[in-house]
Motif scaffolding. Sequence first.
Motif, PDB file in Angstrom:
ATOM      1  N   MET A 251      12.284  11.828   5.039  1.00 44.82           N
ATOM      2  CA  MET A 251      13.340  10.936   5.541  1.00 44.82           C
ATOM      3  C   MET A 251      12.766   9.561   5.880  1.00 44.82           C
ATOM      4  N   CYS A 252      11.544   9.557   6.422  1.00 43.89           N
ATOM      5  CA  CYS A 252      10.908   8.266   6.738  1.00 43.89           C
ATOM      6  C   CYS A 252      10.705   7.467   5.452  1.00 43.89           C
ATOM      7  N   CYS A 253      10.327   8.165   4.378  1.00 40.01           N
ATOM      8  CA  CYS A 253      10.158   7.484   3.086  1.00 40.01           C
ATOM      9  C   CYS A 253      11.500   6.901   2.634  1.00 40.01           C
ATOM     10  N   GLY A 254      12.568   7.677   2.797  1.00 37.67           N
ATOM     11  CA  GLY A 254      13.892   7.208   2.382  1.00 37.67           C
ATOM     12  C   GLY A 254      14.299   5.948   3.124  1.00 37.67           C
ATOM     13  N   MET A 255      14.005   5.915   4.424  1.00 37.94           N
ATOM     14  CA  MET A 255      14.396   4.734   5.220  1.00 37.94           C
ATOM     15  C   MET A 255      13.593   3.502   4.813  1.00 37.94           C
ATOM     16  N   VAL A 256      12.284   3.688   4.617  1.00 38.12           N
ATOM     17  CA  VAL A 256      11.456   2.525   4.245  1.00 38.12           C
ATOM     18  C   VAL A 256      11.845   2.042   2.846  1.00 38.12           C
ATOM     19  N   GLU A 258      14.716   2.102   1.473  1.00 38.62           N
ATOM     20  CA  GLU A 258      15.975   1.331   1.558  1.00 38.62           C
ATOM     21  C   GLU A 258      15.714  -0.053   2.175  1.00 38.62           C
ATOM     22  N   CYS A 259      14.904  -0.096   3.226  1.00 42.87           N
ATOM     23  CA  CYS A 259      14.581  -1.397   3.850  1.00 42.87           C
ATOM     24  C   CYS A 259      13.850  -2.292   2.855  1.00 42.87           C
ATOM     25  N   LEU A 260      12.938  -1.699   2.119  1.00 41.20           N
ATOM     26  CA  LEU A 260      12.153  -2.452   1.127  1.00 41.20           C
ATOM     27  C   LEU A 260      13.065  -2.998   0.027  1.00 41.20           C
ATOM     28  N   ARG A 261      13.998  -2.155  -0.412  1.00 40.81           N
ATOM     29  CA  ARG A 261      14.937  -2.568  -1.474  1.00 40.81           C
ATOM     30  C   ARG A 261      15.768  -3.775  -1.010  1.00 40.81           C
ATOM     31  N   ILE A 262      16.274  -3.699   0.212  1.00 37.89           N
ATOM     32  CA  ILE A 262      17.150  -4.767   0.710  1.00 37.89           C
ATOM     33  C   ILE A 262      16.349  -6.060   0.923  1.00 37.89           C
ATOM     34  N   ALA A 263      15.158  -5.912   1.532  1.00 36.74           N
ATOM     35  CA  ALA A 263      14.354  -7.115   1.818  1.00 36.74           C
ATOM     36  C   ALA A 263      13.902  -7.788   0.525  1.00 36.74           C
ATOM     37  N   THR A 264      13.541  -6.983  -0.474  1.00 40.78           N
ATOM     38  CA  THR A 264      13.093  -7.556  -1.757  1.00 40.78           C
ATOM     39  C   THR A 264      14.230  -8.359  -2.398  1.00 40.78           C
ATOM     40  N   ALA A 265      15.432  -7.775  -2.398  1.00 45.21           N
ATOM     41  CA  ALA A 265      16.583  -8.472  -2.994  1.00 45.21           C
ATOM     42  C   ALA A 265      16.895  -9.754  -2.216  1.00 45.21           C
ATOM     43  N   ALA A 288       4.440  -6.094  -0.536  1.00 44.03           N
ATOM     44  CA  ALA A 288       3.424  -5.280  -1.231  1.00 44.03           C
ATOM     45  C   ALA A 288       2.838  -4.226  -0.294  1.00 44.03           C
ATOM     46  N   ASP A 289       2.559  -4.620   0.939  1.00 41.32           N
ATOM     47  CA  ASP A 289       1.985  -3.653   1.916  1.00 41.32           C
ATOM     48  C   ASP A 289       2.927  -2.472   2.118  1.00 41.32           C
ATOM     49  N   ALA A 290       4.217  -2.773   2.247  1.00 41.58           N
ATOM     50  CA  ALA A 290       5.188  -1.687   2.456  1.00 41.58           C
ATOM     51  C   ALA A 290       5.238  -0.776   1.228  1.00 41.58           C
ATOM     52  N   ALA A 291       5.212  -1.397   0.033  1.00 41.46           N
ATOM     53  CA  ALA A 291       5.292  -0.603  -1.202  1.00 41.46           C
ATOM     54  C   ALA A 291       4.080   0.328  -1.333  1.00 41.46           C
ATOM     55  N   ILE A 292       2.911  -0.151  -0.944  1.00 42.59           N
ATOM     56  CA  ILE A 292       1.685   0.671  -1.039  1.00 42.59           C
ATOM     57  C   ILE A 292       1.782   1.875  -0.098  1.00 42.59           C
ATOM     58  N   ASP A 293       2.134   1.606   1.152  1.00 39.77           N
ATOM     59  CA  ASP A 293       2.183   2.701   2.138  1.00 39.77           C
ATOM     60  C   ASP A 293       3.294   3.697   1.817  1.00 39.77           C
ATOM     61  N   LEU A 294       4.413   3.174   1.290  1.00 45.18           N
ATOM     62  CA  LEU A 294       5.513   4.068   0.911  1.00 45.18           C
ATOM     63  C   LEU A 294       5.057   5.022  -0.190  1.00 45.18           C
ATOM     64  N   GLU A 295       4.381   4.469  -1.184  1.00 42.04           N
ATOM     65  CA  GLU A 295       3.901   5.305  -2.298  1.00 42.04           C
ATOM     66  C   GLU A 295       2.972   6.410  -1.764  1.00 42.04           C
ATOM     67  N   ARG A 327       4.400   6.923  11.118  1.00 38.84           N
ATOM     68  CA  ARG A 327       3.727   5.657  11.460  1.00 38.84           C
ATOM     69  C   ARG A 327       4.076   4.579  10.434  1.00 38.84           C
ATOM     70  N   MET A 328       4.128   4.995   9.181  1.00 41.26           N
ATOM     71  CA  MET A 328       4.476   4.068   8.097  1.00 41.26           C
ATOM     72  C   MET A 328       5.881   3.515   8.334  1.00 41.26           C
ATOM     73  N   ALA A 329       6.791   4.388   8.751  1.00 40.26           N
ATOM     74  CA  ALA A 329       8.180   3.937   8.969  1.00 40.26           C
ATOM     75  C   ALA A 329       8.269   3.050  10.210  1.00 40.26           C
ATOM     76  N   GLU A 330       7.521   3.403  11.270  1.00 37.71           N
ATOM     77  CA  GLU A 330       7.532   2.552  12.475  1.00 37.71           C
ATOM     78  C   GLU A 330       7.081   1.136  12.107  1.00 37.71           C
ATOM     79  N   LYS A 331       6.051   1.066  11.271  1.00 42.09           N
ATOM     80  CA  LYS A 331       5.484  -0.244  10.918  1.00 42.09           C
ATOM     81  C   LYS A 331       6.397  -1.023   9.951  1.00 42.09           C
ATOM     82  N   HIS A 332       6.829  -0.359   8.884  1.00 42.53           N
ATOM     83  CA  HIS A 332       7.475  -1.127   7.810  1.00 42.53           C
ATOM     84  C   HIS A 332       8.976  -1.332   7.990  1.00 42.53           C
ATOM     85  N   THR A 333       9.665  -0.499   8.773  1.00 47.67           N
ATOM     86  CA  THR A 333      11.076  -0.826   9.042  1.00 47.67           C
ATOM     87  C   THR A 333      11.118  -2.133   9.833  1.00 47.67           C
TER      88      THR A 333
END
Length: 383
Positions: A251-256, A258-265, A288-295, A327-333
Amino acid sequence: MSVWSDPEQALIDGAQALATILKTVPYKKWNHTKDSSRYFFKLAAQKGLTGIEVPVASGGSGASFKCKALVAEILAGADFGFAMSLVNTHNVANNIARWDDSKTSDTTISSLVPELLSGQKIACTALTEPHAGSDFSSITTLAQPHSQGWRIDGEKSWIINASVADLILTYVQTQPEAGAAGIAAFLIDANRPGFIRNEQFGSEAASSLGTSSFKLEGYIARPEELIHPAGFAFKRALHSINGARIYVAAMCCGMVAECLRIATAYGASRQAFGSSLQEHQGWRWRIADAAIDLEAAQQMVRAASQALDDGQPVVDLASKAKVFATRMAEKHTAAMLHAMGANGLRDEYPFVRHMTAAQIASFTDGSTEMLLERICKSQQQSH
Ligand SMILES: Cc1cc2nc3c(=O)[nH]c(=O)nc-3n(C[C@H](O)[C@H](O)[C@H](O)COP(=O)(O)OP(=O)(O)OC[C@H]3O[C@@H](n4cnc5c(N)ncnc54)[C@H](O)[C@@H]3O)c2cc1C
């Protein structure tokens, strides 16, 4: 060739369709829109999402755990609260359907499965008490033998779906001072005397969780409603929590995502200093940092999900995936909100909701600190 069977692909497509609808609900209206939870449960049920892992013989899809984790990831991208709420009901249905006790033939209990699968009934699982969270073995809700079965007294707190649930798989103590060994689990009927529901509480940003507390005062449970007896229930709870850790990580991956998709656009269209945001190198690096940690988090979730489906040891993998992903979601959201500038705070975007949800994810099903202890123990045992 697809890794998914046809029924699994249908569930994934159903989750995507449901996520699209969920994104249109203003979160502040969740509890003002008539019966939001029940409405969305029925919609989820029509798409089979209340019975993902439930055996086909019991009316479910008998799908893999990794399919459930992906469904959770997709739904959480839209609304973490509803994703958690749905998966909690699903888990109770699956638990009852797979209850391999001689009492499985009890028709009253087994008839609950179709009611949960159809979205007619909502369920949840209650471990936490006002004075016992991380320290689960110190719960004090007490079940005592009674002429009609068991008498239960106590209070549960911070329970997802408790504001609306009809059925609650409730962990109780049967032998004060016995700790883990005395813990048992009963199926509680929220419409019976002795069940007292409190008002919903918790953050408005996560209102679709339906978090609440309830009291049991002289509640009488029938003998067959003792689903997991003392000596077995504690181990059972720890076993199912491994799966929960993996889908919370998903679920944390799903949230990040979505945030990444919106911010990129947004970065492609928003102008600053004569060019779009995405043309500024400093701005791009955050993406890029968010994309790396999400992967990395997604790979950990996949590895843990596969291990669970293959019946491999999963305690360590599940704990690591959850710590890393939360932790990834806390940071990148938060980072993605920042990349949007002030507009990231607007309610039409999910950043504030997902930031709150990332904190919630770091508490539920084993807080980060409890999991770090767990991981350290595995590390010590392997050397
Ligand atoms: C929105 C939400 C939904 C929830 N849904 C459910 C549910 O459906 N069912 C359910 O049973 N529970 C649920 N919970 C409860 C959740 O499981 C607990 O919040 C969690 O177990 C932590 O317990 P606590 O909040 O009482 O914190 P405490 O146990 O009081 O801990 C407070 C802090 O201290 C840390 N800590 C505690 N002990 C140690 C230690 N030994 N070493 C280092 N640090 C430590 C914790 O990690 C935490 O950061 C939910 C919680 C939230 C926030």
